[in-house]
Write a protein that holds these residues in place. Sequence first.
Motif, short mmCIF file in Angstrom:
data_model
loop_
_atom_site.label_atom_id
_atom_site.label_comp_id
_atom_site.label_asym_id
_atom_site.label_seq_id
_atom_site.Cartn_x
_atom_site.Cartn_y
_atom_site.Cartn_z
N PHE A 13 0.80 -1.22 0.00
CA PHE A 13 0.00 0.00 0.00
C PHE A 13 0.84 1.28 0.00
N GLU A 14 2.14 1.14 0.16
CA GLU A 14 2.99 2.33 0.30
C GLU A 14 2.90 3.25 -0.91
N GLY A 15 3.06 2.70 -2.10
CA GLY A 15 2.99 3.52 -3.31
C GLY A 15 1.60 4.06 -3.57
N VAL A 16 0.59 3.22 -3.35
CA VAL A 16 -0.79 3.62 -3.61
C VAL A 16 -1.22 4.76 -2.70
N SER A 20 -0.35 10.12 -6.56
CA SER A 20 -1.50 10.62 -7.30
C SER A 20 -2.56 11.25 -6.38
N ILE A 21 -3.82 11.01 -6.71
CA ILE A 21 -4.93 11.64 -6.00
C ILE A 21 -4.97 11.26 -4.53
N LEU A 22 -4.75 9.97 -4.24
CA LEU A 22 -4.78 9.53 -2.84
C LEU A 22 -3.66 10.19 -2.04
N GLY A 23 -2.47 10.29 -2.64
CA GLY A 23 -1.36 10.92 -1.95
C GLY A 23 -1.65 12.37 -1.61
N LYS A 24 -2.24 13.09 -2.57
CA LYS A 24 -2.57 14.50 -2.34
C LYS A 24 -3.66 14.66 -1.28
N ALA A 25 -4.66 13.77 -1.33
CA ALA A 25 -5.73 13.83 -0.33
C ALA A 25 -5.18 13.56 1.06
N ARG A 26 -4.22 12.67 1.13
CA ARG A 26 -3.59 12.35 2.42
C ARG A 26 -2.80 13.54 2.93
N GLU A 27 -2.05 14.20 2.03
CA GLU A 27 -1.26 15.37 2.42
C GLU A 27 -2.15 16.50 2.90
N LYS A 28 -3.31 16.67 2.28
CA LYS A 28 -4.24 17.74 2.67
C LYS A 28 -4.96 17.43 3.98
N GLY A 29 -4.86 16.19 4.44
CA GLY A 29 -5.56 15.82 5.66
C GLY A 29 -7.03 15.50 5.44
N ILE A 30 -7.43 15.31 4.18
CA ILE A 30 -8.83 14.98 3.89
C ILE A 30 -9.12 13.55 4.30
N VAL A 31 -8.13 12.69 4.14
CA VAL A 31 -8.31 11.28 4.48
C VAL A 31 -7.05 10.76 5.14
N SER A 32 -7.24 9.93 6.16
CA SER A 32 -6.13 9.25 6.83
C SER A 32 -6.10 7.81 6.32
N ASP A 161 -9.74 3.77 -3.41
CA ASP A 161 -9.61 4.82 -4.42
C ASP A 161 -10.98 5.33 -4.85
N SER A 162 -11.91 4.40 -5.07
CA SER A 162 -13.25 4.76 -5.52
C SER A 162 -13.97 5.62 -4.49
N ILE A 163 -13.78 5.31 -3.21
CA ILE A 163 -14.44 6.06 -2.14
C ILE A 163 -13.77 7.42 -1.93
N ALA A 164 -12.45 7.42 -1.88
CA ALA A 164 -11.72 8.65 -1.55
C ALA A 164 -11.98 9.75 -2.57
N ARG A 165 -12.10 9.41 -3.83
CA ARG A 165 -12.29 10.44 -4.86
C ARG A 165 -13.65 11.13 -4.74
N LEU A 166 -14.56 10.56 -3.95
CA LEU A 166 -15.87 11.17 -3.74
C LEU A 166 -15.88 12.17 -2.60
N LEU A 167 -14.81 12.20 -1.80
CA LEU A 167 -14.77 13.09 -0.64
C LEU A 167 -14.55 14.53 -1.08
N PRO A 168 -15.22 15.48 -0.46
CA PRO A 168 -15.06 16.89 -0.82
C PRO A 168 -13.60 17.34 -0.75
N GLY A 169 -13.13 17.98 -1.81
CA GLY A 169 -11.78 18.51 -1.84
C GLY A 169 -10.74 17.59 -2.43
N VAL A 170 -11.11 16.33 -2.70
CA VAL A 170 -10.12 15.38 -3.23
C VAL A 170 -9.85 15.63 -4.70
N LEU A 171 -10.92 15.77 -5.49
CA LEU A 171 -10.76 16.05 -6.92
C LEU A 171 -10.70 17.54 -7.16
N GLY A 172 -9.93 17.95 -8.16
CA GLY A 172 -9.81 19.36 -8.47
C GLY A 172 -11.14 19.94 -8.93
#
Length: 259
Positions: A13-16, A20-32, A161-172
Amino acid sequence: MRMDVLTLFPEMFEGVFSSSILGKAREKGIVSLNAVNFREYAGNKHGTVDDTPYGGGGGMVLKPEPIFHAVEDLLAPRAEEADKAEGGFSRAPRIILMCPQGETFTQRKAEELAGEEHLIFICGHYEGYDERIREHLVTDELSIGDYVLTGGELPAMVIIDSIARLLPGVLGNEMSAVTDSFSTGLLEYPHYTRPVEFRGWKVPDILLSGHHANVADWRRKEALRRTWRRRPDLLVTLDLTPQDEKWLKEFQEQAEEEN
């Protein structure tokens, strides 16, 4: 949202989780996003998490103790916080077993799970799970299709991935998720971009017209056409408008003429 994954291979799971999108969402604190090796909860010096099945048969079965202990360890801080907090938490976490026998994962399920606060995914890697895990621990069992993989890690990655992209602020662009295939009940309409003409193939004139209402109608019609051709089963439960019905009749008549 918090998502924890119980796995014997957290390195998968390290690379995933970092890209990409998951990494950015993690950095923003949107998802742990956390991967936990449940072998650490085996309770014996050999780190044994599986055993032969009672009654005989091939393969190995995941023991209940490591899974239960790992989940309980993840929930312990939450329980302490709930005791201190007035009113506690609004929802208990969903504990999801990755299993080929489970409910087939869909966009609707992704939208449902995107409304949760905490998800825990359990990934097996042997013949199966001790049935007590299924009966007394998990809230959901999910599969990504009618086939069997070597473990639950890849399906868990797909679902996360499918769930995280639905969270507010994850997609541009927040509208991207709203108009995706399956989100509207239809497959998505065709897309075009520059150049206007490529190797003799032109962008449909209506998309260059600037007439937003006509463009919207074209997109609806083409989404309906694509769904009718590729996934007609989706139309059975769709709430069709009178205009949709006219277009479907038109598609049918065109098909009959071509044949």
